[in-house]
Scaffold this motif. Sequence first.
Motif, mmCIF file in Angstrom:
data_model
loop_
_atom_site.group_PDB
_atom_site.id
_atom_site.type_symbol
_atom_site.label_atom_id
_atom_site.label_comp_id
_atom_site.label_asym_id
_atom_site.label_seq_id
_atom_site.Cartn_x
_atom_site.Cartn_y
_atom_site.Cartn_z
ATOM 1 N N THR A 134 0.810 -1.217 0.000
ATOM 2 C CA THR A 134 0.000 0.000 0.000
ATOM 3 C C THR A 134 0.844 1.269 0.000
ATOM 4 O O THR A 134 0.371 2.326 0.393
ATOM 5 C CB THR A 134 -0.956 -0.001 1.210
ATOM 6 O OG1 THR A 134 -0.184 -0.030 2.427
ATOM 7 C CG2 THR A 134 -1.905 -1.179 1.163
ATOM 8 N N GLY A 135 2.101 1.138 -0.468
ATOM 9 C CA GLY A 135 2.912 2.358 -0.601
ATOM 10 C C GLY A 135 4.229 2.322 0.139
ATOM 11 O O GLY A 135 4.664 3.361 0.668
ATOM 12 N N SER A 136 4.906 1.193 0.150
ATOM 13 C CA SER A 136 6.183 1.090 0.869
ATOM 14 C C SER A 136 7.260 1.946 0.214
ATOM 15 O O SER A 136 7.343 2.058 -1.013
ATOM 16 C CB SER A 136 6.655 -0.371 0.906
ATOM 17 O OG SER A 136 5.780 -1.163 1.676
ATOM 18 N N SER A 137 8.118 2.513 1.071
ATOM 19 C CA SER A 137 9.267 3.275 0.585
ATOM 20 C C SER A 137 10.578 2.615 1.003
ATOM 21 O O SER A 137 11.649 3.178 0.791
ATOM 22 C CB SER A 137 9.210 4.714 1.119
ATOM 23 O OG SER A 137 9.144 4.726 2.539
ATOM 24 N N ASP A 138 10.489 1.416 1.590
ATOM 25 C CA ASP A 138 11.685 0.682 2.002
ATOM 26 C C ASP A 138 11.836 -0.550 1.113
ATOM 27 O O ASP A 138 11.416 -0.551 -0.036
ATOM 28 C CB ASP A 138 11.623 0.332 3.494
ATOM 29 C CG ASP A 138 10.434 -0.582 3.834
ATOM 30 O OD1 ASP A 138 9.708 -1.005 2.899
ATOM 31 O OD2 ASP A 138 10.235 -0.881 5.018
ATOM 32 N N ASP A 139 12.446 -1.606 1.626
ATOM 33 C CA ASP A 139 12.715 -2.810 0.827
ATOM 34 C C ASP A 139 11.628 -3.872 0.946
ATOM 35 O O ASP A 139 11.854 -5.031 0.612
ATOM 36 C CB ASP A 139 14.060 -3.416 1.243
ATOM 37 C CG ASP A 139 15.235 -2.539 0.857
ATOM 38 O OD1 ASP A 139 15.111 -1.784 -0.126
ATOM 39 O OD2 ASP A 139 16.279 -2.592 1.549
ATOM 40 N N THR A 140 10.449 -3.495 1.407
ATOM 41 C CA THR A 140 9.368 -4.463 1.600
ATOM 42 C C THR A 140 9.054 -5.243 0.325
ATOM 43 O O THR A 140 8.958 -6.480 0.341
ATOM 44 C CB THR A 140 8.101 -3.740 2.096
ATOM 45 O OG1 THR A 140 8.337 -3.243 3.414
ATOM 46 C CG2 THR A 140 6.916 -4.677 2.128
ATOM 47 N N VAL A 141 8.888 -4.550 -0.771
ATOM 48 C CA VAL A 141 8.505 -5.210 -2.027
ATOM 49 C C VAL A 141 9.583 -6.187 -2.476
ATOM 50 O O VAL A 141 9.290 -7.312 -2.908
ATOM 51 C CB VAL A 141 8.226 -4.160 -3.120
ATOM 52 C CG1 VAL A 141 8.090 -4.821 -4.487
ATOM 53 C CG2 VAL A 141 6.950 -3.382 -2.780
ATOM 54 N N GLU A 142 10.839 -5.789 -2.368
ATOM 55 C CA GLU A 142 11.945 -6.662 -2.780
ATOM 56 C C GLU A 142 11.989 -7.917 -1.919
ATOM 57 O O GLU A 142 12.235 -9.026 -2.428
ATOM 58 C CB GLU A 142 13.271 -5.910 -2.697
ATOM 59 C CG GLU A 142 13.471 -4.844 -3.759
ATOM 60 C CD GLU A 142 12.598 -3.611 -3.551
ATOM 61 O OE1 GLU A 142 12.115 -3.394 -2.415
ATOM 62 O OE2 GLU A 142 12.380 -2.890 -4.541
#
Length: 278
Positions: A34-42
């Motif tokens: 919902t809009g991560s700006s850290d390495d969550t998606v990776e």
Amino acid sequence: MLSLCMIVKNEQAVLDRCLTGAREAVDEMIVVDTGSSDDTVEIARDHGATVLHHDFGDLDFAAARNRSLEAANGDFVLVLDADETLHPDSAGLVRLLAAGNQAAGYVVNRHNRRAGERTTVDHAVRLFARRPGFRYRHRVHETIDTAIIEAGGRLRRSHVVIEHHLPAIECEAEKNRLYLRLLERDLADDPDDVDRLTFLAAEHHKLGDFRSATEVAERIAGLLPDDFGAHLTLALYHFAYGGDRARARHAVGTALRLRPHDPEALGLRTALEEQQAA
């Protein structure tokens, strides 16, 4: 087939632990970011998860959860938050329950752990069949229980355990304030929703706003004139947090009319009488 469905935002500190713990229990992982700006998606992609991006501008947790359900391929769904882990002993049980393929939602046992505090246990439906009518409701503290029942499903208890790793209390205040705003939006649609009011009182309590929590408890007791727990809770708020002692006595009196021999209510009445006599 069993799908893990999650919604996340900036969870790089805990997501690897969550996904590693669930890997043996599920066949696919659906992660809605919902809009991560850290390495969550990776991190999610490193675990083989399908990652979807969801516009969270409307601040609706149910909508984000339902996005994950729509993307799932499994016959059954396991729902976890990033700060949770499936207990290792529960992986086989999750598989067994899902294999039954019943039109059901299973209530799991969530162990809430915070350093330096006593572990508490609560319960929620986190394992359920993936059916068209089984969808989450409410902007925050979203639930699926009612939808399952209304769609013809059943709720069943289970021995599945989820470990909830709570952050330090000082890290939660911003989230609690957000939840308050979302609960107020839900209540604008239905001011008498006792479930939403109960969550609202809890969020005020967590923020130390006991006056507001007591006011909400008053609303709940007014809506539930024959509910023992509602009146006892109201009495406890007035007694413990400097409220109206007369209201506390009235509320505990109502509770005792509903359940005359309850030891907690009797003990509270005695404490109020001693306080009045002092």
